[in-house]
Design an enzyme around this catalytic site. Structure first.
Site, PDB file in Angstrom:
ATOM      1  N   LYS A   1     -12.575  34.795  -2.184  1.00  0.00           N
ATOM      2  CA  LYS A   1     -12.042  33.972  -1.104  1.00  0.00           C
ATOM      3  C   LYS A   1     -10.617  34.397  -0.809  1.00  0.00           C
ATOM      4  CE  LYS A   1      -9.046  31.922  -2.555  1.00  0.00           C
ATOM      5  NZ  LYS A   1      -7.778  32.347  -3.245  1.00  0.00           N
TER       6      LYS A   1
ATOM      7  N   TYR B   1      -8.536  25.953  -0.808  1.00  0.00           N
ATOM      8  CA  TYR B   1      -9.136  25.009  -1.776  1.00  0.00           C
ATOM      9  C   TYR B   1      -9.106  23.584  -1.233  1.00  0.00           C
ATOM     10  CZ  TYR B   1      -9.381  28.670  -5.270  1.00  0.00           C
ATOM     11  OH  TYR B   1      -9.692  29.818  -5.943  1.00  0.00           O
TER      12      TYR B   1
HETATM   13  P1  NAD Z   1      -3.822  41.359  -7.566  1.00  0.00           P
HETATM   14  O1  NAD Z   1      -2.681  41.842  -6.764  1.00  0.00           O
HETATM   15  O2  NAD Z   1      -3.591  41.027  -8.995  1.00  0.00           O
HETATM   16  O3  NAD Z   1      -5.026  42.409  -7.514  1.00  0.00           O
HETATM   17  C1  NAD Z   1      -5.353  43.126  -6.355  1.00  0.00           C
HETATM   18  C2  NAD Z   1      -5.873  44.486  -6.766  1.00  0.00           C
HETATM   19  O4  NAD Z   1      -6.137  45.251  -5.598  1.00  0.00           O
HETATM   20  C3  NAD Z   1      -4.856  45.292  -7.601  1.00  0.00           C
HETATM   21  O5  NAD Z   1      -5.501  45.860  -8.706  1.00  0.00           O
HETATM   22  C4  NAD Z   1      -4.386  46.366  -6.662  1.00  0.00           C
HETATM   23  O6  NAD Z   1      -4.061  47.572  -7.339  1.00  0.00           O
HETATM   24  C5  NAD Z   1      -5.629  46.560  -5.802  1.00  0.00           C
HETATM   25  N1  NAD Z   1      -5.338  47.212  -4.541  1.00  0.00           N
HETATM   26  C6  NAD Z   1      -6.044  48.214  -4.032  1.00  0.00           C
HETATM   27  N2  NAD Z   1      -5.514  48.649  -2.899  1.00  0.00           N
HETATM   28  C7  NAD Z   1      -4.419  47.903  -2.682  1.00  0.00           C
HETATM   29  C8  NAD Z   1      -3.430  47.904  -1.666  1.00  0.00           C
HETATM   30  N3  NAD Z   1      -3.472  48.749  -0.631  1.00  0.00           N
HETATM   31  N4  NAD Z   1      -2.441  46.997  -1.756  1.00  0.00           N
HETATM   32  C9  NAD Z   1      -2.386  46.123  -2.782  1.00  0.00           C
HETATM   33  N5  NAD Z   1      -3.309  46.097  -3.783  1.00  0.00           N
HETATM   34  C10 NAD Z   1      -4.305  46.971  -3.725  1.00  0.00           C
HETATM   35  O7  NAD Z   1      -4.426  40.100  -6.784  1.00  0.00           O
HETATM   36  P2  NAD Z   1      -5.440  39.021  -7.345  1.00  0.00           P
HETATM   37  O8  NAD Z   1      -4.687  37.802  -7.674  1.00  0.00           O
HETATM   38  O9  NAD Z   1      -6.300  39.606  -8.384  1.00  0.00           O
HETATM   39  O10 NAD Z   1      -6.291  38.694  -6.013  1.00  0.00           O
HETATM   40  C11 NAD Z   1      -7.331  39.520  -5.564  1.00  0.00           C
HETATM   41  C12 NAD Z   1      -8.294  38.677  -4.716  1.00  0.00           C
HETATM   42  O11 NAD Z   1      -8.848  37.660  -5.538  1.00  0.00           O
HETATM   43  C13 NAD Z   1      -7.645  37.963  -3.535  1.00  0.00           C
HETATM   44  O12 NAD Z   1      -8.529  37.952  -2.450  1.00  0.00           O
HETATM   45  C14 NAD Z   1      -7.442  36.555  -4.033  1.00  0.00           C
HETATM   46  O13 NAD Z   1      -7.483  35.594  -3.004  1.00  0.00           O
HETATM   47  C15 NAD Z   1      -8.626  36.394  -4.960  1.00  0.00           C
HETATM   48  N6  NAD Z   1      -8.355  35.437  -6.046  1.00  0.00           N
HETATM   49  C16 NAD Z   1      -9.246  34.452  -6.265  1.00  0.00           C
HETATM   50  C17 NAD Z   1      -9.045  33.544  -7.266  1.00  0.00           C
HETATM   51  C18 NAD Z   1     -10.053  32.464  -7.530  1.00  0.00           C
HETATM   52  O14 NAD Z   1      -9.772  31.579  -8.336  1.00  0.00           O
HETATM   53  N7  NAD Z   1     -11.221  32.526  -6.919  1.00  0.00           N
HETATM   54  C19 NAD Z   1      -7.903  33.627  -8.059  1.00  0.00           C
HETATM   55  C20 NAD Z   1      -7.003  34.675  -7.837  1.00  0.00           C
HETATM   56  C21 NAD Z   1      -7.235  35.578  -6.813  1.00  0.00           C
END
Ligand code: NAD
Length: 335
Positions: free
Chosen positions: A100, A184
């Site tokens: 999401k 949420y």
């Molecule tokens: P994050 O920044 O920790 O991870 C993102 C990943 O994407 C990184 O490993 C990064 O290297 C990679 N990536 C690849 N290409 C990229 C680019 N061009 N720019 C930036 N990053 C790039 O973020 P996250 O917190 O893991 O979030 C990722 C997704 O998960 C989002 O859509 C977020 O909304 C979702 N999320 C959901 C929940 C939940 O509880 N359902 C919780 C956290 C995050």
């Protein structure tokens, strides 16, 4: 056999919350990794025993098509990359679980749904709260009349966003708090109401002198009116911590705080003048495992899909209406 997941994007959520829990799944296992960072493939490949033949990067990603060990693809990338990587997974003949918010626009959501349909594959969105037992219990209490006729929902979500991250960069996030934590509040209001809103009215406040908010909004609060007369008051914030909801009816209420966190949910009910804390027995599967297993079970047994692409699209339509209402300073009626 268990169905194999490929995890796309080895960031915080994927590596801290999702990957460690796949081992507890009944219907699924971790089979492949997709990352642009070779060191992450080395590290997590070793940690999870994933052979090099099952490591991919963003260039050779489409080759997952030729790997029969991969049945399911979980897209855990920044929001603006969801559509592309979900669509490429569908085109590679894989079922998709996408985080999401589903994407950053209604148009992208529609393209994702069309791609999955064309490939005759499933598309699910990472609404883990749809698999979390307290949230499910709250919905059940409302449905079975515990609170009488529902009248009011309050739903508040926010956290203090740290600077210098893709969440604050519109080309990657698609928006501010609404696109991350506000969803949420929105999604909970919809599942607690058990119906779809007919009107939305929103107000935004963003301190443009705060360097975090050069391109995205901070706070956006909105109201939704539902056909039965229920009104929802919702909060989304990048400057304050909130994680709660309450649904009130003619006979009582059900409330939770935290409501949608990873763990530690607390729940209270009120009826007949007395408030009680509700303690539920530990679930057979926590929300992460239940969500991961659900897609695999849907594929294997044909049970109906929950948290579908259409569900993600409904939220995205509302998010666009919320932004529009705040921008234009008026109530938006919904079809
Ligand atoms: P994050 O920044 O920790 O991870 C993102 C990943 O994407 C990184 O490993 C990064 O290297 C990679 N990536 C690849 N290409 C990229 C680019 N061009 N720019 C930036 N990053 C790039 O973020 P996250 O917190 O893991 O979030 C990722 C997704 O998960 C989002 O859509 C977020 O909304 C979702 N999320 C959901 C929940 C939940 O509880 N359902 C919780 C956290 C995050």
């Amino acid at each position: 056999r268990k169905l194999g997941y490929a995890i796309v994007g080895l960031g915080s959520y994927a590596t801290n919350q999702i990957m460690p829990r796949i081992k507890d799944c009944e219907f699924a296992e971790l089979k492949a990794l997709v990352s642009g960072t070779p060191a992450k493939l080395e590290k997590f490949g070793a940690e999870y025993g994933i052979p090099k033949t099952h490591w991919y990067n963003y260039k050779n990603y489409d080759r997952i098509r030729d790997n029969p060990d991969i049945d399911l693809v979980y897209v855990v990338l920044p929001n603006s990359m969801h559509a592309e990587y979900a669509i490429r997974a569908s085109q590679a003949g894989k079922h998709v679980l996408c985080e999401k918010p589903m994407a950053t626009s209604v148009a992208e959501c529609e393209a994702m749904i069309a791609a999955a349909k064309k490939a005759n594959r499933k598309l699910m969105i990472g609404y883990r709260c749809h698999f979390e037992q307290h949230n499910l219990h709250a919905v059940e209490l409302v449905k079975t009349g515990f609170i009488g006729r529902p009248t009011l929902i309050t739903s508040e979500h926010g956290f203090y966003a740290q600077p210098n991250q893709w969440r604050l960069d519109r080309p990657f996030s698609g928006g501010g708090s609404m696109m991350d934590i506000g969803i949420y509040s929105l999604n909970a209001a919809r599942y607690l109401a058990g119906e779809e809103p007919v009107a939305v009215s929103a107000m935004e406040y963003t301190d443009k002198s705060d360097p975090r908010f050069k391109t995205v909004e901070d706070r956006i609060d909105w109201q939704m009116r539902f056909p039965s007369g229920v009104i929802a008051n919702c909060v989304s914030s990048y400057s304050s911590n909130h994680n709660a909801f309450r649904v009130t009816g003619t006979k009582g209420w059900v409330g939770m705080e935290p409501a949608t966190n990873y763990t530690g949910h607390q729940m209270w009910t009120r009826q007949g003048g007395s408030t009680e804390q509700v303690t539920l027995p530990p679930p057979a599967k926590n929300q992460f495992v239940a969500q991961l297993d659900h897609l695999a079970e849907v594929v294997q047994t044909g049970i109906p899909l929950r948290a579908s692409g259409e569900e993600g699209l409904r939220d995205m339509r509302l998010i666009e209406a919320i932004y529009r209402s705040a921008r234009e300073g008026r109530t938006i009626k919904l079809a």
